[in-house]
Every structure is written in structure tokens, then in C-alpha cells.
Design a protein around this motif. Structure first.
Motif, short mmCIF file in Angstrom:
data_model
loop_
_atom_site.label_atom_id
_atom_site.label_comp_id
_atom_site.label_asym_id
_atom_site.label_seq_id
_atom_site.Cartn_x
_atom_site.Cartn_y
_atom_site.Cartn_z
N ILE A 148 49.43 26.45 37.52
CA ILE A 148 48.18 26.43 36.76
C ILE A 148 47.03 26.90 37.64
O ILE A 148 46.19 27.69 37.22
CB ILE A 148 47.91 25.01 36.21
CG1 ILE A 148 48.97 24.62 35.19
CG2 ILE A 148 46.52 24.95 35.57
CD1 ILE A 148 48.86 23.19 34.71
N ASP A 149 47.01 26.40 38.89
CA ASP A 149 46.00 26.85 39.86
C ASP A 149 46.01 28.37 39.99
O ASP A 149 44.96 29.02 39.99
CB ASP A 149 46.26 26.23 41.24
CG ASP A 149 45.74 24.82 41.36
OD1 ASP A 149 44.89 24.43 40.55
OD2 ASP A 149 46.19 24.10 42.26
N PHE A 150 47.22 28.92 40.11
CA PHE A 150 47.35 30.37 40.31
C PHE A 150 46.72 31.14 39.15
O PHE A 150 45.94 32.06 39.36
CB PHE A 150 48.82 30.76 40.47
CG PHE A 150 49.04 32.25 40.54
CD1 PHE A 150 48.88 32.91 41.74
CD2 PHE A 150 49.39 32.98 39.41
CE1 PHE A 150 49.06 34.29 41.82
CE2 PHE A 150 49.57 34.35 39.47
CZ PHE A 150 49.41 35.00 40.68
N TRP A 151 47.06 30.76 37.93
CA TRP A 151 46.58 31.52 36.77
C TRP A 151 45.09 31.30 36.53
O TRP A 151 44.38 32.23 36.16
CB TRP A 151 47.40 31.16 35.53
CG TRP A 151 48.78 31.74 35.58
CD1 TRP A 151 49.96 31.09 35.78
CD2 TRP A 151 49.11 33.13 35.47
NE1 TRP A 151 51.01 31.97 35.81
CE2 TRP A 151 50.52 33.23 35.62
CE3 TRP A 151 48.37 34.30 35.27
CZ2 TRP A 151 51.19 34.46 35.55
CZ3 TRP A 151 49.04 35.52 35.21
CH2 TRP A 151 50.42 35.58 35.35
N VAL A 152 44.62 30.09 36.73
CA VAL A 152 43.17 29.84 36.59
C VAL A 152 42.40 30.65 37.62
O VAL A 152 41.39 31.29 37.30
CB VAL A 152 42.86 28.34 36.73
CG1 VAL A 152 41.35 28.10 36.84
CG2 VAL A 152 43.42 27.55 35.54
N ASN A 153 42.88 30.63 38.87
CA ASN A 153 42.22 31.38 39.93
C ASN A 153 42.31 32.88 39.68
O ASN A 153 41.36 33.63 39.97
CB ASN A 153 42.83 31.05 41.29
CG ASN A 153 42.52 29.63 41.73
OD1 ASN A 153 41.54 29.04 41.30
ND2 ASN A 153 43.37 29.06 42.57
N PHE A 154 43.44 33.33 39.14
CA PHE A 154 43.61 34.77 38.85
C PHE A 154 42.60 35.24 37.81
O PHE A 154 41.92 36.25 37.99
CB PHE A 154 45.03 35.05 38.36
CG PHE A 154 45.18 36.40 37.71
CD1 PHE A 154 45.06 37.57 38.45
CD2 PHE A 154 45.40 36.50 36.34
CE1 PHE A 154 45.17 38.82 37.84
CE2 PHE A 154 45.52 37.74 35.72
CZ PHE A 154 45.40 38.90 36.47
N VAL A 155 42.49 34.50 36.71
CA VAL A 155 41.55 34.88 35.65
C VAL A 155 40.11 34.86 36.17
O VAL A 155 39.33 35.79 35.92
CB VAL A 155 41.70 33.95 34.43
CG1 VAL A 155 40.60 34.23 33.41
CG2 VAL A 155 43.07 34.12 33.79
N THR A 156 39.78 33.80 36.92
CA THR A 156 38.43 33.68 37.46
C THR A 156 38.13 34.82 38.43
O THR A 156 37.07 35.46 38.36
CB THR A 156 38.25 32.33 38.18
OG1 THR A 156 38.59 31.27 37.29
CG2 THR A 156 36.81 32.15 38.65
N MET A 157 39.08 35.09 39.32
CA MET A 157 38.88 36.15 40.31
C MET A 157 38.82 37.52 39.65
O MET A 157 38.02 38.39 40.08
CB MET A 157 39.98 36.12 41.37
CG MET A 157 39.83 37.20 42.43
SD MET A 157 41.06 37.14 43.74
CE MET A 157 40.37 35.81 44.74
N LEU A 158 39.61 37.73 38.62
CA LEU A 158 39.59 39.03 37.93
C LEU A 158 38.21 39.31 37.36
O LEU A 158 37.69 40.42 37.49
CB LEU A 158 40.63 39.04 36.82
CG LEU A 158 40.69 40.31 35.96
CD1 LEU A 158 40.97 41.53 36.83
CD2 LEU A 158 41.73 40.17 34.86
N ILE A 159 37.61 38.29 36.74
CA ILE A 159 36.27 38.46 36.18
C ILE A 159 35.27 38.76 37.29
O ILE A 159 34.45 39.69 37.19
CB ILE A 159 35.85 37.20 35.41
CG1 ILE A 159 36.76 36.99 34.20
CG2 ILE A 159 34.39 37.29 34.97
CD1 ILE A 159 36.55 35.66 33.50
N ILE A 160 35.33 37.97 38.36
CA ILE A 160 34.37 38.13 39.46
C ILE A 160 34.52 39.49 40.13
O ILE A 160 33.53 40.19 40.37
CB ILE A 160 34.55 37.00 40.49
CG1 ILE A 160 34.16 35.65 39.88
CG2 ILE A 160 33.71 37.27 41.75
CD1 ILE A 160 34.45 34.46 40.76
N VAL A 161 35.76 39.87 40.44
CA VAL A 161 36.02 41.12 41.15
C VAL A 161 35.64 42.32 40.29
O VAL A 161 35.02 43.28 40.78
CB VAL A 161 37.50 41.21 41.57
CG1 VAL A 161 37.84 42.61 42.08
CG2 VAL A 161 37.79 40.17 42.64
#
Length: 420
Positions: A148-161
């Protein structure tokens, strides 16, 4: 490349040896003589076995913290030095001509590599937490939370990046300023959705079952002029023996939350003191102070990051396989710089946090007029988490966002109230 690799590894190993010697041989965590026999002395409320386990577990946990932080820096550095980041950028470009798809491919691949390489430290933290009886979580449940951490962080990072590199391409010199301006609404948005969208992914939240206790908490909130209609309970006993209570969210999504472990291990008076502490943060508007501090540190941090990035890419861009600042392959460099800056600023930010926590403790004393419950609740928190009452200096300034238990208990004991 060989020279830089050797120097980086040598520096990491040397640091690891030095911090090990400091934590296990040089740093003392014993209570000063003046506090021996007081309510802050762990020998008065912890057994000999608990004291031994507390010292062992704290040293291991602190060592993992100090080793994992530069390990992360080393990881970002090697992803640049060995051309992995550049390779991921080219791979994304070969699959699609759409910028957002290229960014998604890069961010996913990058996140997966970082997740795998950092996994040993996360597992060691889980292993020792289980070994010393803090964690009650089975491995499968722990891995589920990790996913869950991985996917939450992935979505958040994708938006930020995606937004960040679009700004870099559009505003080559002032991208950091526009990124700072956009970080404000993004932070508030994340604070708003976290209690209702993100937190429930990990745990079940439900209204407090003990309605009598809920009424006591709401009455305390009313006395403090805090608008609150419900208190939430979260099932944490399947994951930990530690205790916690907090207020989260903003606006209509704000919540008062109690871990079920807190409800099981503390009596009503102790719980009310803990909740009064959380209410102190609200009354003293610490959330707004925190936002102000965040804005200032983010402004300085992004400005410094831009300056350091420009200089690094100009001088060492070829060695680090970075074609330009706005190239997405520079992401590890951004993360490396910001991580180092955050670590360097942590003594200041932790000091500010400890000050706010002490203010909230004082408010709790004044609201409940129950110093005894305050002392016993902090003693129980120490036992449940096998915490050090008086941690080493470096541990305190780099890790502690709360005052030490020695400081908190002694403050309560010395604080004057009308009715004891």
C-alpha cells in the motif's frame, strides 16, 4: 567512477563505525543523579528486564535510523553515477512519445528499484520491532502495508514529478518559486483527504465504542472551545503494542483518533490527559504555525535545491549522466539534495516540534488539573514502546520531535496547579 564509488562507500562505512561506537560505547542514556528515585527514573516504574530490553531495542533502532539515512543518499548517488536513472529515462522514451506516459514509466521503475534496495532496512526495523514485542503484526500483513505504501507513494510522486518537471521546462530559472507556490494547496489538499482516503487503506476506523468515555472527551473539547462531534477508534492491536492518539485532517475532515491499544492500556483519566494534550495543539493553533514553518523551510529548501542542482549539473553533469536540470534523469539528484537538506534542518525542526509538544503538555495540565494522570500516562507510554527516558544527545536532536520522557515528566511534576 571507481574513485567516486570507493570514496562514497568508504565514507559510509566509516560513518557507520563511528555512529556504532557512539551509540553502543560512548553515549550514555542513564538518568542524571539528581533525578534518580523520582517519577522520571525508569527504575521506579520498569522492571529490570524491561530496562534491559529498552536499552537494547533503543540502541538498535537508533543505529538503523542513522545508517538508513546516508544509505538512501548512497542509493540516489549510485543511480546517477552508474547511469541507471539515464537508462530509465531512455526506456520510457522508447516505449511512448507522450510525456506523461514516459514520466509514469520512469517514476514506477525508479520507485520499484528504490523500494527493493531499501527493503532490507525496512525489514530489519520490522524484525527487531517484532522480536522485542513492539510489533504484533504478522509478516503477510506487514507486506500488505508495504505494498500500500508503494502504490500511495507512486501516485503521489507521479503527480509531484510530472508537475515539477513541467515547471522546470517552462520556467528554467524560477521553477523552484512556482513549485513552492503550488506546494501550498497540494499540502492542504493532502491533509484534507488523508483521514478519509489514505488512512483507511491501512486500518479500520470506527466511532469510539465506549460512549461514556466519548462523552468525557467531548466535554473536555467543549471546555476547550473545540468543535467536535465524534471520537474515532482505530484497530491497531493487530499491528503493535505501542500507544498513540492524535488529531488529524483539516476542516470538515478533521478527526480525533485513539488507538485501541491506548484504550486497553490506559485508564480514563490518563486518556483524558492525552486527549487534552492533543487539544492543546488545536487551541494554540500549532497546525497554522506548522504550516508557516513548512512554507518557510520549503521556500529556502527549493531555492537551495535549484542553486545546488544548477551548479552540480554544470560541473558534474557528464559524470552523473545528467543532460540537463529539466531532464527527468536528474530526479535522484533532487531527492539526494532535498534529503540532505531535510536531515541538516532536522535539529531545528525537531526543536520547534519539541517546544510545541511541551506547550501542549502544559495545556493538558491546566485543562485536566491532573498531574498524576499525566505522569502515569507518560510512564505507560515509555513501557509500551520500550523508549529511553533520557536518550543520547545526537539521538535527541536528530530523532526526537517530542521532548524526552525525562523532560516531560519532570515538567509535569514541577508545574504549579491550583488543585493537585
Amino acid at each position: 567512477m571507481k574513485k567516486w564509488t570507493f570514496r562514497a562507500l568508504f565514507a559510509y562505512i566509516l560513518f557507520g563505525v563511528m555512529i556504532y561506537i557512539y551509540l553502543f560505547y560512548l553515549a550514555g542514556s542513564g538518568v542524571p543523579d539528581v533525578f534518580r528515585g523520582t517519577s522520571a527514573d525508569p527504575t521506579t516504574f520498569m522492571s529490570g528486564k524491561e530496562l534491559l530490553l529498552s536499552e537494547e531495542y533503543s540502541k538498535i533502532r537508533n543505529l538503523l535510523f542513522f545508517l538508513s539515512t546516508p544509505y538512501e543518499w548512497l542509493l540516489y548517488f549510485f543511480l546517477l553515477l552508474f547511469g541507471v536513472s539515464r537508462l530509465l529515462e531512455r526506456w520510457g522514451g522508447s516505449i511512448s512519445h507522450f510525456s506523461i506516459v514516459q514520466t509514469a514509466i520512469y517514476v514506477f521503475s525508479f520507485s520499484f528499484i528504490v523500494f527493493v534496495i531499501q527493503f532490507p532496512f525496512r525489514y530489519l526495523s520490522y524484525y527487531f520491532s517484532s522480536k522485542y514485542g513492539i510489533s504484533t503484526q504478522v509478516f503477510s500483513s506487514w507486506m500488505k502495508d508495504g505494498m500500500i505504501d508503494f502504490w500511495v507513494n507512486f501516485v503521489t510522486m507521479l503527480i509531484i514529478v510530472a508537475v515539477l518537471y513541467a515547471l522546470m521546462r517552462r520556467f528554467q530559472k524560477r521553477w523552484w518559486l512556482f513549485a513552492w507556490l503550488l506546494s501550498v494547496p497540494f499540502m492542504i489538499f493532502m491533509m484534507f483527504i488523508k483521514p478519509v482516503l489514505i488512512d483507511p487503506l491501512y486500518n479500520d476506523f470506527y466511532p469510539l465504542k465506549d460512549k461514556e468515555l466519548e462523552q468525557k472527551i467531548l466535554a473536555l473539547a467543549d471546555e476547550a472551545n473545540i468543535p467536535a462531534e465524534h471520537v474515532y477508534e482505530v484497530d491497531m492491536s493487530t499491528k503493535t503494542n505501542a500507544m498513540n492518539a492524535y488529531v488529524t485532517g483539516v476542516g470538515s475532515n478533521s478527526r480525533i483518533v485513539l488507538w485501541d491499544t491506548t484504550l486497553e492500556q490506559l485508564n480514563d483519566e490518563e486518556i483524558l490527559f492525552i486527549m487534552a494534550h492533543e487539544m492543546g495543539h488545536y487551541v494554540e493553533k500549532h497546525i497554522y504555525v506548522g504550516i508557516g514553518g513548512y512554507l518557510l523551510l520549503t521556500f529556502i529548501g527549493l531555492w537551495l535545491t535549484a542553486k545546488i542542482m544548477n551548479r552540480t549539473v554544470r560541473i558534474h553533469g557528464d559524470r552523473l549522466k545528467i543532460t540537463g536540470v529539466s531532464s527527468i534523469s536528474s530526479l535522484p539528484l533532487i531527492l539526494l539534495i532535498t534529503s540532505i537538506l531535510l536531515f541538516a534542518a532536522s535539529p531545528l525542526s525537531n526543536w520547534a516540534s519539541r517546544y510545541q509538544e511541551m506547550r501542549a503538555d502544559r495545556y493538558a495540565i491546566e485543562l485536566t488539573v491532573d498531574k498524576k494522570a499525566g505522569v502515569s500516562s507518560f510512564q505507560a507510554l515509555t513501557k509500551a514502546g520500550l523508549s529511553q527516558v533520557h536518550p543520547p544527545f545526537l539521538v535527541k536532536i536528530f530523532r526526537y520531535g517530542h521532548p524526552t520522557m525525562l523532560e516531560r515528566i519532570q515538567m509535569i511534576e514541577a508545574y504549579p496547579v491550583d488543585h493537585d
